[in-house]
Design a protein around this motif. Structure first.
Motif, PDB file in Angstrom:
ATOM      1  N   GLU A 170       8.913 -24.294 -30.034  1.00  0.00           N
ATOM      2  CA  GLU A 170      10.003 -24.165 -29.102  1.00  0.00           C
ATOM      3  C   GLU A 170      10.235 -25.369 -28.244  1.00  0.00           C
ATOM      4  N   ALA A 171       9.164 -26.209 -28.030  1.00  0.00           N
ATOM      5  CA  ALA A 171       9.588 -27.568 -27.444  1.00  0.00           C
ATOM      6  C   ALA A 171      10.540 -28.399 -28.161  1.00  0.00           C
ATOM      7  N   ILE A 172      10.027 -28.571 -29.565  1.00  0.00           N
ATOM      8  CA  ILE A 172      11.234 -29.176 -30.306  1.00  0.00           C
ATOM      9  C   ILE A 172      12.556 -28.617 -30.338  1.00  0.00           C
ATOM     10  N   ALA A 173      12.737 -27.464 -30.441  1.00  0.00           N
ATOM     11  CA  ALA A 173      14.142 -26.582 -30.445  1.00  0.00           C
ATOM     12  C   ALA A 173      14.596 -26.939 -29.143  1.00  0.00           C
ATOM     13  N   GLU A 174      13.893 -27.071 -27.832  1.00  0.00           N
ATOM     14  CA  GLU A 174      14.420 -27.401 -26.723  1.00  0.00           C
ATOM     15  C   GLU A 174      15.150 -28.760 -26.491  1.00  0.00           C
ATOM     16  N   ILE A 175      14.391 -29.770 -27.258  1.00  0.00           N
ATOM     17  CA  ILE A 175      14.544 -31.075 -27.084  1.00  0.00           C
ATOM     18  C   ILE A 175      15.938 -31.345 -28.104  1.00  0.00           C
ATOM     19  N   GLU A 176      15.920 -30.676 -29.304  1.00  0.00           N
ATOM     20  CA  GLU A 176      17.074 -30.946 -30.237  1.00  0.00           C
ATOM     21  C   GLU A 176      18.387 -30.128 -29.248  1.00  0.00           C
ATOM     22  N   ASP A 177      18.084 -28.849 -28.693  1.00  0.00           N
ATOM     23  CA  ASP A 177      19.189 -28.518 -27.966  1.00  0.00           C
ATOM     24  C   ASP A 177      19.651 -29.396 -26.830  1.00  0.00           C
ATOM     25  N   ASN A 178      18.862 -30.106 -26.064  1.00  0.00           N
ATOM     26  CA  ASN A 178      19.367 -30.898 -25.071  1.00  0.00           C
ATOM     27  C   ASN A 178      19.998 -32.187 -25.813  1.00  0.00           C
ATOM     28  N   ILE A 179      19.556 -32.497 -26.865  1.00  0.00           N
ATOM     29  CA  ILE A 179      20.211 -33.866 -27.565  1.00  0.00           C
ATOM     30  C   ILE A 179      21.647 -33.224 -27.851  1.00  0.00           C
TER      31      ILE A 179
END
Length: 166
Positions: free
Chosen positions: A136-145
């Motif tokens: 979930e945290a990885i997906a959040e970072i990727e979405d933010n990028i």
């Protein structure tokens, strides 16, 4: 870390944090053009102003205050303020990763962030809040990028639309 231990998840996270940092700083630097255009100065002077202000918040505040001057047409003001508002919302996640240290458990392969910030409470302080880096945290970072990259294009749209110095 023991020699020979696999750090692939941790290395992948570091690459992702590097991408987040890159898109953030690249996009933040576009505030120079907004400062130049809104203050009716040249890019060189705006760069000095940008570099003199040592936080993102100060730079965004300046852009917003310049946009709010009476001389800024309503349509221009609205586009700039919408952009800076969205940019500021995206700052929270970037700040979290920029102001954390990272813990990697070789045995379990778990990665955690440890916030390097003091949280003042009424009667005490809290230090070192941790957060697991999971899918979930990885997906959040990727979405933010992706959102910051999209915002970058909107910055350029405003810079071109209002003929700000480039």
């Amino acid at each position: 870390m023991t020699p020979g231990a696999t750090t692939e998840p941790f290395d992948d996270l570091l690459v992702l944090i590097g991408r987040l940092t890159y898109v953030w700083t690249n996009t933040e630097s576009l505030l120079i053009h907004l400062i130049a255009g809104l203050s009716r100065t040249d890019k060189e002077t705006a760069t000095v102003i940008f570099l003199t202000l040592n936080t993102t918040r100060a730079r965004v505040d300046l852009v917003e205050r310049l946009a709010k001057l009476d001389r800024t047409p309503d349509a221009e003001r609205k586009r700039v303020l919408d952009l800076t508002h969205e940019f500021s919302k995206l700052a929270a996640l970037r700040n979290h990763y920029a102001h954390s240290i990272y813990s990697f458990d070789e045995e379990k392969g778990e990665v955690r962030t440890i916030m390097m910030r003091i949280a003042d409470r009424k009667q005490d302080i809290r230090v070192g809040k941790t957060r697991a880096i999971d899918a979930e945290a990885i997906a959040e970072i990727e979405d933010n990028i992706a959102r910051i990259a999209s915002l970058n294009m909107r910055f350029w749209g405003i810079i071109r639309a209002f003929s700000y110095p480039v």
